[in-house]
Design a protein around this motif. Structure first.
Motif, PDB file in Angstrom:
ATOM      1  N   ARG A 140      13.324  37.216 -39.663  1.00 43.52           N
ATOM      2  CA  ARG A 140      13.742  36.394 -38.519  1.00 43.52           C
ATOM      3  C   ARG A 140      13.422  34.906 -38.731  1.00 43.52           C
ATOM      4  NH1 ARG A 140      10.824  40.592 -35.664  1.00 43.52           N
ATOM      5  NH2 ARG A 140      12.264  42.205 -34.919  1.00 43.52           N
ATOM      6  N   GLU A 141      12.323  34.672 -39.426  1.00 44.83           N
ATOM      7  CA  GLU A 141      11.897  33.275 -39.621  1.00 44.83           C
ATOM      8  C   GLU A 141      12.744  32.567 -40.669  1.00 44.83           C
ATOM      9  OE1 GLU A 141       7.816  33.699 -40.581  1.00 44.83           O
ATOM     10  OE2 GLU A 141       7.191  34.130 -38.500  1.00 44.83           O
ATOM     11  N   ILE A 142      13.349  33.337 -41.552  1.00 39.62           N
ATOM     12  CA  ILE A 142      14.214  32.719 -42.572  1.00 39.62           C
ATOM     13  C   ILE A 142      15.580  32.458 -41.942  1.00 39.62           C
ATOM     14  CG2 ILE A 142      15.295  32.991 -44.830  1.00 39.62           C
ATOM     15  CD1 ILE A 142      12.984  34.961 -45.509  1.00 39.62           C
ATOM     16  N   LYS A 143      16.056  31.240 -42.045  1.00 36.59           N
ATOM     17  CA  LYS A 143      17.292  30.863 -41.336  1.00 36.59           C
ATOM     18  C   LYS A 143      18.523  30.910 -42.246  1.00 36.59           C
ATOM     19  CE  LYS A 143      15.072  30.510 -37.571  1.00 36.59           C
ATOM     20  NZ  LYS A 143      15.242  31.553 -36.554  1.00 36.59           N
ATOM     21  N   ASN A 144      19.222  29.802 -42.364  1.00 33.81           N
ATOM     22  CA  ASN A 144      20.563  29.775 -42.965  1.00 33.81           C
ATOM     23  C   ASN A 144      20.599  30.248 -44.411  1.00 33.81           C
ATOM     24  OD1 ASN A 144      21.456  28.751 -40.590  1.00 33.81           O
ATOM     25  ND2 ASN A 144      21.523  26.626 -41.290  1.00 33.81           N
ATOM     26  N   VAL A 145      21.696  30.976 -44.720  1.00 34.67           N
ATOM     27  CA  VAL A 145      22.028  31.367 -46.086  1.00 34.67           C
ATOM     28  C   VAL A 145      23.479  30.967 -46.326  1.00 34.67           C
ATOM     29  CG1 VAL A 145      20.403  33.303 -46.035  1.00 34.67           C
ATOM     30  CG2 VAL A 145      22.807  33.669 -45.403  1.00 34.67           C
ATOM     31  N   PRO A 146      23.970  30.981 -47.571  1.00 35.33           N
ATOM     32  CA  PRO A 146      25.393  30.655 -47.814  1.00 35.33           C
ATOM     33  C   PRO A 146      26.305  31.545 -46.980  1.00 35.33           C
ATOM     34  CG  PRO A 146      24.210  30.648 -49.890  1.00 35.33           C
ATOM     35  CD  PRO A 146      23.244  31.140 -48.857  1.00 35.33           C
ATOM     36  N   ALA A 147      27.304  30.929 -46.335  1.00 32.57           N
ATOM     37  CA  ALA A 147      28.170  31.647 -45.397  1.00 32.57           C
ATOM     38  C   ALA A 147      28.885  32.826 -46.047  1.00 32.57           C
ATOM     39  CB  ALA A 147      29.187  30.678 -44.787  1.00 32.57           C
ATOM     40  N   GLU A 148      29.272  32.670 -47.317  1.00 32.99           N
ATOM     41  CA  GLU A 148      30.050  33.732 -47.961  1.00 32.99           C
ATOM     42  C   GLU A 148      29.201  34.983 -48.243  1.00 32.99           C
ATOM     43  OE1 GLU A 148      28.542  30.957 -51.201  1.00 32.99           O
ATOM     44  OE2 GLU A 148      29.429  30.781 -49.192  1.00 32.99           O
ATOM     45  N   LYS A 149      27.871  34.824 -48.174  1.00 32.11           N
ATOM     46  CA  LYS A 149      26.976  35.959 -48.422  1.00 32.11           C
ATOM     47  C   LYS A 149      26.430  36.566 -47.133  1.00 32.11           C
ATOM     48  CE  LYS A 149      26.970  35.521 -52.985  1.00 32.11           C
ATOM     49  NZ  LYS A 149      27.460  36.590 -53.881  1.00 32.11           N
ATOM     50  N   ALA A 150      26.666  35.902 -45.994  1.00 34.39           N
ATOM     51  CA  ALA A 150      25.979  36.247 -44.761  1.00 34.39           C
ATOM     52  C   ALA A 150      26.277  37.669 -44.293  1.00 34.39           C
ATOM     53  CB  ALA A 150      26.358  35.245 -43.673  1.00 34.39           C
ATOM     54  N   ASN A 151      27.552  38.035 -44.199  1.00 35.68           N
ATOM     55  CA  ASN A 151      27.900  39.354 -43.668  1.00 35.68           C
ATOM     56  C   ASN A 151      27.390  40.502 -44.553  1.00 35.68           C
ATOM     57  OD1 ASN A 151      29.071  38.465 -41.358  1.00 35.68           O
ATOM     58  ND2 ASN A 151      31.165  38.549 -42.104  1.00 35.68           N
ATOM     59  N   GLU A 152      27.625  40.358 -45.835  1.00 31.08           N
ATOM     60  CA  GLU A 152      27.177  41.417 -46.753  1.00 31.08           C
ATOM     61  C   GLU A 152      25.660  41.560 -46.696  1.00 31.08           C
ATOM     62  OE1 GLU A 152      27.322  42.564 -51.520  1.00 31.08           O
ATOM     63  OE2 GLU A 152      28.239  40.698 -50.777  1.00 31.08           O
ATOM     64  N   LEU A 153      24.952  40.433 -46.660  1.00 30.18           N
ATOM     65  CA  LEU A 153      23.497  40.436 -46.585  1.00 30.18           C
ATOM     66  C   LEU A 153      23.031  41.143 -45.313  1.00 30.18           C
ATOM     67  CD1 LEU A 153      21.022  39.236 -48.144  1.00 30.18           C
ATOM     68  CD2 LEU A 153      21.096  37.358 -46.501  1.00 30.18           C
ATOM     69  N   TRP A 154      23.686  40.795 -44.171  1.00 28.89           N
ATOM     70  CA  TRP A 154      23.305  41.399 -42.891  1.00 28.89           C
ATOM     71  C   TRP A 154      23.560  42.914 -42.891  1.00 28.89           C
ATOM     72  CZ3 TRP A 154      20.461  40.830 -38.849  1.00 28.89           C
ATOM     73  CH2 TRP A 154      20.706  41.576 -37.679  1.00 28.89           C
ATOM     74  N   ARG A 155      24.671  43.357 -43.458  1.00 21.85           N
ATOM     75  CA  ARG A 155      24.975  44.788 -43.488  1.00 21.85           C
ATOM     76  C   ARG A 155      23.937  45.564 -44.323  1.00 21.85           C
ATOM     77  NH1 ARG A 155      30.468  42.967 -43.621  1.00 21.85           N
ATOM     78  NH2 ARG A 155      30.457  42.997 -45.906  1.00 21.85           N
ATOM     79  N   ASN A 156      23.579  45.006 -45.471  1.00 20.89           N
ATOM     80  CA  ASN A 156      22.582  45.668 -46.318  1.00 20.89           C
ATOM     81  C   ASN A 156      21.232  45.755 -45.614  1.00 20.89           C
ATOM     82  OD1 ASN A 156      24.365  46.096 -48.403  1.00 20.89           O
ATOM     83  ND2 ASN A 156      23.862  44.171 -49.447  1.00 20.89           N
ATOM     84  N   TYR A 157      20.864  44.668 -44.963  1.00 14.91           N
ATOM     85  CA  TYR A 157      19.597  44.648 -44.235  1.00 14.91           C
ATOM     86  C   TYR A 157      19.602  45.722 -43.146  1.00 14.91           C
ATOM     87  CZ  TYR A 157      16.019  43.014 -40.962  1.00 14.91           C
ATOM     88  OH  TYR A 157      14.952  42.937 -40.101  1.00 14.91           O
ATOM     89  N   GLN A 158      20.662  45.766 -42.346  1.00 17.60           N
ATOM     90  CA  GLN A 158      20.754  46.733 -41.263  1.00 17.60           C
ATOM     91  C   GLN A 158      20.719  48.172 -41.805  1.00 17.60           C
ATOM     92  OE1 GLN A 158      19.960  45.478 -38.564  1.00 17.60           O
ATOM     93  NE2 GLN A 158      21.748  45.303 -37.244  1.00 17.60           N
ATOM     94  N   LEU A 159      21.388  48.360 -42.944  1.00 20.43           N
ATOM     95  CA  LEU A 159      21.442  49.695 -43.536  1.00 20.43           C
ATOM     96  C   LEU A 159      20.030  50.213 -43.866  1.00 20.43           C
ATOM     97  CD1 LEU A 159      22.960  52.091 -44.807  1.00 20.43           C
ATOM     98  CD2 LEU A 159      23.083  50.737 -46.921  1.00 20.43           C
ATOM     99  N   TYR A 160      19.245  49.378 -44.542  1.00 26.37           N
ATOM    100  CA  TYR A 160      17.929  49.835 -44.976  1.00 26.37           C
ATOM    101  C   TYR A 160      16.918  49.845 -43.840  1.00 26.37           C
ATOM    102  CZ  TYR A 160      19.825  49.771 -49.649  1.00 26.37           C
ATOM    103  OH  TYR A 160      20.600  50.024 -50.750  1.00 26.37           O
ATOM    104  N   VAL A 161      17.077  48.970 -42.874  1.00 26.64           N
ATOM    105  CA  VAL A 161      16.227  49.030 -41.683  1.00 26.64           C
ATOM    106  C   VAL A 161      16.482  50.340 -40.941  1.00 26.64           C
ATOM    107  CG1 VAL A 161      15.860  48.054 -39.378  1.00 26.64           C
ATOM    108  CG2 VAL A 161      15.913  46.563 -41.378  1.00 26.64           C
ATOM    109  N   GLU A 162      17.780  50.651 -40.832  1.00 25.60           N
ATOM    110  CA  GLU A 162      18.152  51.899 -40.152  1.00 25.60           C
ATOM    111  C   GLU A 162      17.571  53.107 -40.894  1.00 25.60           C
ATOM    112  OE1 GLU A 162      22.190  54.426 -39.124  1.00 25.60           O
ATOM    113  OE2 GLU A 162      22.321  52.430 -40.039  1.00 25.60           O
ATOM    114  N   GLN A 163      17.694  53.090 -42.213  1.00 24.88           N
ATOM    115  CA  GLN A 163      17.158  54.210 -42.993  1.00 24.88           C
ATOM    116  C   GLN A 163      15.634  54.326 -42.849  1.00 24.88           C
ATOM    117  OE1 GLN A 163      18.492  53.864 -47.041  1.00 24.88           O
ATOM    118  NE2 GLN A 163      20.666  54.095 -46.503  1.00 24.88           N
TER     119      GLN A 163
END
Length: 621
Positions: free
Chosen positions: A182-205
């Motif tokens: 949460r404390e880490i902010k902006n990343v390159p826009a083209e990587k944002a969605n893929e990064l968020w999906r991977n994060y959600q996937l492993y958090v969910e697991q």
């Protein structure tokens, strides 16, 4: 705002299934998330109302604050300041050029004065450009670093998702990793969605593997629910925020917080999400309506500016027959330019284009006007030189005592004066007064020397009054030769000598009033009688031979062209006359009467030609 959090924002907000309790639903939801512009990016593309700067100094001061202050330069504000500065700068240049032209300056000799304020503005803009480039570079580097950090967090969570036992042991570490994320902010826009999906996937697991006791899990759910309810209340209060833009941006921050809070109990998910989404919808709708209003106003401004362009183009296309037309059209265009300045911005994609169209029409008109007056300037100089030469001749004669010959010479000079073309009004009045002064000096001296002629002048006065009375007595019942009788009386009047000076103007007005009435009342009827007589004689003309009508028509056509030429000559001469004196005014009135008489004769000839054409048609039928 963290760019990877933007995809499931307002309008396509995350459904309650984003709460991390159902891995199967969550995977499907994350996979279906669209890539969209962030709400802040969307808002930044819409021009918001800004401070109106009245002077270039105010704009320069603000630019310096941005260039040398700690704040980050915002592209929208910098572009707005640049547009506003050069709008005022161009207006100043145009005003200076107009003042130069109005003062009689030569457009080709006009030079633009360097503007120190503009140079200072350019220098500050250069500093801002460098500053923005540096900030952009730093931001890109920070985004890359943030991307690396978040990838490392994903890998750590991934390594923790092995067995339920390991998940339970690593729960506190997992929570710490979430906080770091949460404390880490902006990343390159083209990587944002893929990064968020991977994060959600492993958090969910991880949550799937996690086996917490029910008390700890319920505690987390209650804590998360309290935090989300607080965000719902904050979002609902934004409906009363008077500043629509501020409310919209505050809502984005609330959505960011909402997404970073963990799940709530399954039975509460739908209710709390719907509450938060309903509050968001109200703010979004107000925001949308606000900018729709701005866009509608911009479209209205574009329509008004387009109408002004059409008016200027129409004025520029009109023919200018003389200086009066140029000045009249100049005044009209300046009024349209003043109105233009009262209209706000048009839509961004058309704002520059519509201004360029308006300015092109204005530049075309003023360019041709400058060329016209440049050509006129040489003619004015030549005419002024001719009038100065006549002044010198008049001054050479003003002290002469040869009354008759000198009077004839001065009258000849006055006639020659009237044939000379125009000069600028101020100079023309000055030259006329000088010329008239020399003439009057002679005629006043002659008058003083010829005081004995008064008795003859009074006798002439009585004779002219008798002629005026005869003109007044003429009516339509006096016969067919009314015009001949009127012309005879006019010639008689003109053959009578001078009358006393103090009676001259009054008699002149009475004489011309009688003539005006006669021309007005009798000329039409006389013309009709002439035309009727002509039509009655056409058959006799036709009997002379098959070409007789054509011969008569050719004669009338030559007469028609001659009358047109004579009318044009009189009207051209009228344009050069100065009506500021009584003599000038009287001469203009006399010439106007002659022009009207010629026009009446022209119409009569035209009707005769039509009558011949009709007779020819009858003969051929």
């Amino acid at each position: 705002m963290d760019s990877q959090e933007n995809a499931p924002m307002i309008g396509n907000a995350v459904s309650p299934s984003e709460e991390l309790g159902n891995s199967e639903v969550m995977n499907e939801e994350v996979a279906s998330q669209p890539v969209e512009e962030t709400a802040e990016e969307e808002a930044s593309q819409v021009e918001t109302p800004r401070k109106v700067y009245e002077t270039k100094a105010e704009i320069l001061e603000r630019i310096r604050d941005i260039a040398h202050g700690d704040e980050s330069p915002q592209k929208e504000e910098v572009d707005y300041l640049k547009t506003a500065f050069y709008k005022l700068h161009i207006a100043e240049r145009e005003a200076s050029f107009k003042a130069y032209l109005d003062g009689g300056g030569d457009p080709e000799q006009y030079q633009i004065t360097p503007d120190e304020m503009e140079e200072a503005f350019k220098a500050e803009m250069g500093i801002i450009k460098e500053k923005r480039a540096k900030i952009f570079k730093e931001q890109e580097a920070e985004k890359q670093a943030n991307l690396t950090k978040k990838l490392e967090i994903i890998e750590k969570i991934k390594s923790m998702v092995t067995t339920p036992e390991e998940a339970n042991k690593g729960y506190q570490e997992f929570k710490a990793l979430q906080q770091q994320w949460r404390e880490i902010k902006n990343v390159p826009a083209e990587k944002a969605n893929e990064l968020w999906r991977n994060y959600q996937l492993y958090v969910e697991q991880f949550y799937d593997m996690l086996r917490l006791n029910s008390e700890a899990r319920e505690y987390d759910f209650r804590k998360n629910k309290e935090q989300k309810e607080r965000l719902c209340e904050a979002a609902e209060k934004l409906a009363d925020e008077p500043d629509v833009i501020s409310a919209f941006h505050q809502l984005q921050k609330l959505h960011q917080e909402y997404r970073e809070i963990g799940p709530v109990a399954k039975e509460d998910r739908e209710e709390i999400w719907n509450r938060f989404k309903a509050a968001s919808t109200i703010i979004n709708k107000r925001h949308q309506q606000h900018f729709e209003g701005i866009r509608a106003k911009e479209e209205e401004n574009l329509a008004r500016k387009t109408e002004l362009c059409e008016k200027v183009e129409a004025i520029a296309a009109e023919e200018n027959k003389g200086s009066g037309d140029w000045e009249k059209h100049t005044k009209q265009i300046i009024e349209l330019q003043t109105e233009w300045k009262t209209i706000g911005f048009a839509p961004q994609k058309m704002n520059v284009k519509i201004f360029e169209r308006f300015r092109a029409a204005c530049d075309d008109f003023f360019g041709r006007k400058a060329e016209y007056f440049k050509t006129l300037k040489d003619a004015f100089k030549e005419n002024a030189d001719k009038k100065r030469a006549l002044i010198e001749k008049a001054k050479a004669l003003q002290d002469s005592t040869e009354w008759k010959s000198t009077a004839d010479k001065l009258i000849a000079l006055q006639k020659e004066w009237k044939t000379i073309g125009m000069v600028p009004k101020k100079l023309g009045d000055q030259l006329w007064e000088e010329f008239l002064g020399a003439c009057n000096k002679f005629f006043e001296a002659r008058k003083a020397a010829g005081a004995g002629q008064h008795s003859e002048e009074y006798a002439n006065l009585e004779k002219k009054r008798e002629v005026v009375e005869k003109l007044k007595a003429i009516t339509e019942e006096t016969g067919e030769d009314i015009q001949k009788e009127v012309q005879k009386l006019v010639e008689e009047y003109q053959s009578i000598g001078h009358v006393p000076f103090k009676e001259k103007d009054k008699l002149y007005e009475e004489y011309h009033a009688a003539l005006d009435r006669l021309y007005k009342e009798l000329n039409i009827s006389v013309a009709k009688r002439r035309l009727n007589n002509f039509k009655q004689n056409l058959k006799q003309v036709a009997e002379r031979g098959e070409n007789a009508l054509d011969t008569e028509r050719a004669r009338l056509f030559r007469q028609y062209e001659a009358l047109k030429q004579e009318i044009q000559t009189y009207e051209n001469n009228l344009g050069f006359l100065n009506a500021s004196s009584k003599k000038g005014s009287s001469l203009i009135d006399e010439m106007n009467r002659k022009v009207q008489k010629l026009k009446d004769d022209l119409n009569l000839v035209k009707e005769k030609i039509k009558a011949i054409d009709a007779e020819n048609k009858t003969q051929q039928g």
